[in-house]
Design an enzyme around this catalytic site. Structure first.
Site, PDB file in Angstrom:
ATOM      1  N   CYS A  15       1.270   3.068   3.369  1.00 14.76           N
ATOM      2  CA  CYS A  15       1.638   2.284   4.553  1.00 14.76           C
ATOM      3  C   CYS A  15       3.062   2.617   4.983  1.00 14.76           C
ATOM      4  O   CYS A  15       3.991   2.555   4.169  1.00 14.76           O
ATOM      5  CB  CYS A  15       1.510   0.802   4.237  1.00 14.76           C
ATOM      6  SG  CYS A  15       2.311  -0.281   5.441  1.00 14.76           S
ATOM      7  N   PHE A  57       5.191   0.941   6.737  1.00 15.75           N
ATOM      8  CA  PHE A  57       6.103  -0.202   6.613  1.00 15.75           C
ATOM      9  C   PHE A  57       6.538  -0.401   5.164  1.00 15.75           C
ATOM     10  O   PHE A  57       7.694  -0.718   4.889  1.00 15.75           O
ATOM     11  CB  PHE A  57       5.433  -1.462   7.166  1.00 15.75           C
ATOM     12  CG  PHE A  57       5.120  -1.387   8.632  1.00 15.75           C
ATOM     13  CD1 PHE A  57       6.121  -1.487   9.582  1.00 15.75           C
ATOM     14  CD2 PHE A  57       3.815  -1.197   9.068  1.00 15.75           C
ATOM     15  CE1 PHE A  57       5.839  -1.404  10.942  1.00 15.75           C
ATOM     16  CE2 PHE A  57       3.519  -1.109  10.416  1.00 15.75           C
ATOM     17  CZ  PHE A  57       4.536  -1.208  11.360  1.00 15.75           C
ATOM     18  N   CYS A  58       5.611  -0.198   4.234  1.00 15.33           N
ATOM     19  CA  CYS A  58       5.966  -0.280   2.816  1.00 15.33           C
ATOM     20  C   CYS A  58       6.890   0.876   2.428  1.00 15.33           C
ATOM     21  O   CYS A  58       7.814   0.700   1.632  1.00 15.33           O
ATOM     22  CB  CYS A  58       4.707  -0.247   1.957  1.00 15.33           C
ATOM     23  SG  CYS A  58       3.571  -1.617   2.257  1.00 15.33           S
ATOM     24  N   TYR A 106       0.887  -1.149   0.000  1.00 12.95           N
ATOM     25  CA  TYR A 106       0.000   0.000   0.000  1.00 12.95           C
ATOM     26  C   TYR A 106       0.932   1.207   0.000  1.00 12.95           C
ATOM     27  O   TYR A 106       1.809   1.306   0.865  1.00 12.95           O
ATOM     28  CB  TYR A 106      -0.876   0.079   1.248  1.00 12.95           C
ATOM     29  CG  TYR A 106      -1.676  -1.153   1.604  1.00 12.95           C
ATOM     30  CD1 TYR A 106      -2.243  -1.952   0.620  1.00 12.95           C
ATOM     31  CD2 TYR A 106      -1.883  -1.486   2.933  1.00 12.95           C
ATOM     32  CE1 TYR A 106      -2.990  -3.055   0.959  1.00 12.95           C
ATOM     33  CE2 TYR A 106      -2.637  -2.604   3.292  1.00 12.95           C
ATOM     34  CZ  TYR A 106      -3.184  -3.393   2.304  1.00 12.95           C
ATOM     35  OH  TYR A 106      -3.917  -4.495   2.644  1.00 12.95           O
TER      36      TYR A 106
END
Length: 378
Positions: free
Chosen positions: A116, A118-119, A113
């Site tokens: 996001c 973390f991404c 995503y």
């Protein structure tokens, strides 16, 4: 500044020549006496006191003084252009060498995503190191793009179409290990990060990974990557902090008020993979839901009533840890902690929370340096 000084000097010379009256030629070439101007470490010939009178003795035939003057002016402009061009090229080259490209023959596909954190961490790592990768934007509602995976979170990185790496920190640690060792396969490296399943206090299945903040290198490579005695320990400490604390400050801040929640979901829908109908409901119902959930998150993580204060303190703690004498936590170049913190914070760009953070903390200089080295700014 030096380029401008050189250009101004050449321009003055040109104007002196343009103002020169009829002259006589005593030789086929004009002899120009030289004094010297210090500029960028070199001596450049220019006219000193009495230069104009000497030009009158040696300049070409009537009217050609203007030609010579024009040549000086054009030369000055061209010299300024070349100086600036070379300076910019040198500056860009220095930034690129600060971000060494890690040549690999791996085919990387990132399922993500875009908004996001973390991404975003994974993209920051890949971009900084110049690793080529393809992106598959996952629909956050249906998640059809990762229906083939039993692991249902993002990011997921697929290597060469066969090897799946889960969890942002494992992805970063495993890839860093691979490009440093160059003798171990990705599959072999992943054995160092065992997947561990358990249940949390609510009875929900939880997947964790062992050693996920460690780069698995030998002592010689470790000494090169971590020249200071505590640098490896500090990198692991702040990577953990980014995942366990900083990331939990994002939602309560970007969904702090109904207006901010709506602005955040407008960005999420615009950047994410939503259909028209789906996007409408995601924007308005999602914004309302996340505004409510953000209040629960604030209580869960024991945040202050004004959640901005927790964000400001966390960011200033990070800047203080870097110190005044270093550009990055990693020194002259970012380490994995720099990339993790930057990846988390940049998902707020364009939102009120981000603008407030820049205004009320000391993070701006570090953040702008990170934008440059990850090629976010051209």
């Amino acid at each position: 500044m030096m380029a401008a000084a050189c250009a101004r000097t050449l321009g003055k010379v040109g104007r002196l020549v343009l103002d020169t009256p009829t002259c006589r030629l005593t030789n086929s070439a004009a002899v120009v006496p030289r004094t010297y101007l210090r500029c960028n470490g070199r001596a450049y010939g220019t006219g000193g006191a009495g230069f104009r009178s000497r030009l009158q003795l040696y300049a070409p035939v009537r009217g050609s003084g203007r030609v010579v003057g024009c040549a000086f002016l054009l030369g000055g402009g061209f010299g300024l252009y070349q100086t600036i061009k070379l300076t910019l090229q040198r500056h860009l080259a220095e930034e690129q060498t600060n971000a060494p490209e890690l040549s690999t023959d791996l085919k990387l596909t990132l399922y993500q995503y875009k908004t996001c954190p973390f991404c975003s961490k994974v993209r920051a790592f890949l971009d900084y190191h110049g690793l080529q990768y393809e992106i598959v934007e996952v629909n956050p509602v249906m998640r059809q793009e990762i229906k083939w995976s039993t692991y249902r979170k993002v990011p997921i990185l697929v290597v060469d179409g066969t090897v799946q790496i889960n969890d942002s920190s494992v992805i970063i640690s495993a890839l860093k290990t691979y490009v440093v060792t160059k003798e171990t396969t990705i599959s072999q490296i992943l054995a160092c990060y065992p997947e561990m399943k358990s249940k949390n206090d609510s009875g929900k299945d939880v997947t964790e990974f062992g050693n996920k903040y460690w780069v698995m290198v030998n002592d010689a490579d470790a000494d090169r990557l971590y020249p200071e005695k505590i640098s490896r320990k500090e990198e692991i400490k702040w990577r953990t902090w980014a995942d366990d604390w900083l990331v939990h400050l994002i939602s309560p801040n970007v969904y702090r008020t109904p207006t901010e929640a709506l602005a955040s979901f407008d960005y999420i829908v615009r950047e994410g993979k939503f259909g028209t109908f789906e996007g409408f409901f995601a924007k308005y119902f999602g914004a309302a839901a996340m505004w409510i959930i953000s209040k629960r998150l604030k209580n869960r993580h024991n945040l202050q009533d004004d959640v901005r204060q927790d964000l400001y303190k966390a960011v200033n703690d990070w800047v203080a840890a870097i110190g005044k004498n270093k550009k990055f936590m990693g020194g002259d170049q970012p380490n994995l902690a720099d990339l993790a913190v930057f990846g988390v914070l940049r998902v707020m760009e364009g939102l009120e929370a981000f603008d407030d953070m820049i205004e009320h903390t000391k993070v701006k200089n570090w953040y702008q340096h990170m934008q440059k080295v990850t090629h976010q700014l051209s």
